[in-house]
Write an enzyme that holds these catalytic residues in place. Sequence first.
Site, PDB file in Angstrom:
ATOM      1  CG  ASP A 165     -29.565  21.238  52.318  1.00  0.00           C
ATOM      2  OD1 ASP A 165     -28.833  21.815  51.578  1.00  0.00           O
ATOM      3  OD2 ASP A 165     -28.534  22.263  52.694  1.00  0.00           O
ATOM      4  CD  GLU A 223     -23.250  24.544  52.273  1.00  0.00           C
ATOM      5  OE1 GLU A 223     -23.524  25.430  52.723  1.00  0.00           O
ATOM      6  OE2 GLU A 223     -22.963  23.216  51.420  1.00  0.00           O
TER       7      GLU A 223
HETATM    8  C1  FRU Z   1     -26.437  23.351  51.801  1.00  0.00           C
HETATM    9  C2  FRU Z   1     -27.180  24.772  52.555  1.00  0.00           C
HETATM   10  C3  FRU Z   1     -26.469  24.319  54.104  1.00  0.00           C
HETATM   11  C4  FRU Z   1     -27.226  26.199  53.962  1.00  0.00           C
HETATM   12  C5  FRU Z   1     -28.315  25.348  52.803  1.00  0.00           C
HETATM   13  C6  FRU Z   1     -29.529  26.929  53.113  1.00  0.00           C
HETATM   14  O1  FRU Z   1     -27.057  23.115  50.623  1.00  0.00           O
HETATM   15  O2  FRU Z   1     -25.543  25.560  52.003  1.00  0.00           O
HETATM   16  O3  FRU Z   1     -25.397  24.619  54.366  1.00  0.00           O
HETATM   17  O4  FRU Z   1     -27.973  25.621  55.715  1.00  0.00           O
HETATM   18  O5  FRU Z   1     -27.855  25.106  52.464  1.00  0.00           O
HETATM   19  O6  FRU Z   1     -30.410  26.557  51.984  1.00  0.00           O
END
Ligand code: FRU
Length: 488
Positions: free
Chosen positions: A46, A225
């Site tokens: 992300d 998310e």
């Molecule tokens: C989304 C996610 C988020 C988390 C992060 C961990 O891709 O799963 O929810 O904070 O990636 O890398």
Amino acid sequence: MKEWTREARYRVLKDPEEIRPLHARIAASDYRLRYHIQPVTGLLNDPNGFLRRNDGSWHLFYQWCPWGAVHGLKYWYHVVSDDLIIWRNRGVCLKPDTVWDNKGAYSGSALVADDGIYLFYTGNHRDENWVRTPYTCLVELMDDGGARKYEKPLFGPVPGYTEHQRDPKVEYSEQTGKYTILLGAQNAQKQGRVILFESEHLDRGWRFAGEVKVPGFEDFGDMWECPSIEHISGKDVLIFCPQHITLPGRGGSQHHNGYIIGRMDYEALTFTPEGGFHVLDFGFDSYAAACTTNIDDPDHALIVAWMGLPDAEYPTDGEDWQGALTLPRELTIRNRRLIQQPLSGLKQLRDGELAFRSGGILPRVSELELISRGGDMTLGLFTRADGSGGLRIRYDDAKREMTVDRSGMEKRFNVDQGEARTRPLPKGLHHLRIYIDRSSVEIFVNDGDAVFTTRAFPTADEAHCAFDGDAAIHMWRLKDAVTDDFTV
Ligand code: FRU
């Protein structure tokens, strides 16, 4: 595929020199991008903490696992830019080095205040039995690129929800004088939810305000998310990633990034939809988009996404790296839809116009513009010399729909997610602007009406382009805008 033990994935990076050889090997890959943000080594997921400082500089962070193409211990890696086009590596900013974040500094967002820049993130704590507790944590971004951690998290998990409570999106309201944080969550019935916290102070006094009701979306995936509520052109837009849900036209894909336009009532804790859920991107590889409204124009936001997906494998995994970010895009609302457009500043990357010829060579770092004169068309990118194979972009005028099909590429991946994606174009196809960067393709349709983002990994034979239809096509070679240097 490489087998990763838990030890190997969650190893702490003690000395950057440990990964210097890995970087040297990865930087030589034919699939490294030239004007997109990509991981210095290992895996990028992300985008986090997208912000503009008061001095005008732009800052972005990405979720980073240094060791390889695997989701393990996550850091925030920092990149900077003066113009959102040319990016420089700044190094690791946030390290998982406290008890609260011992198994990862997970996603979050930034707040630019008068006295400093604050990053809010999820501390992914796990105990010796691997039981997870998520904490919402705060750091101050320092001028040297480092992060000053507050001693304790702002708050821990709230009852009534599972261990999945994460990805703080912070906001300050001049109107109420309050700060709010949205978290993505999963309730006890395993349904995706958004929960809200509030405080009068950014570093203390946080309390759980409640769950944000989204009528009609009570049963829409098992976890949401990276939620955020953006305010664009007088509308509120709930952007989030529902998981474990299939949607029509998206193959076996389980995880999506989309939005609902509506009205957020912070008193009633209700987001009232004014329409349905729409995906942000009609292509294959896009997730966990992050926005910033820290710009002068209230009718615009900026958006950038992970050019990748959870639970997916990519052809570069064997080279020990995976993922990149999309180009930052301008975000507006038109006809009750989000419109994403490439930044006009990208023109500065043009390095001479080339004549487009069907069957000719396709430069691997390039921009294409297609102005349709009507009728059906097929544009092939990364085709073979005989015109076969490649990534096919088709427009069917009778059906009024456009399809991007990557089944003709030699390197096929994530096949279970479907290899063709279609989007209706009720008003026909008029214009395409396409950005190609060695292993990525971003297709902007009809001035931002739709975007298709896809990774593609051409072999040496897949070096050509092909066209069948009636259109004017312009093509430019583009200059590099990211340096692949080893800064950790
Ligand atoms: C989304 C996610 C988020 C988390 C992060 C961990 O891709 O799963 O929810 O904070 O990636 O890398």
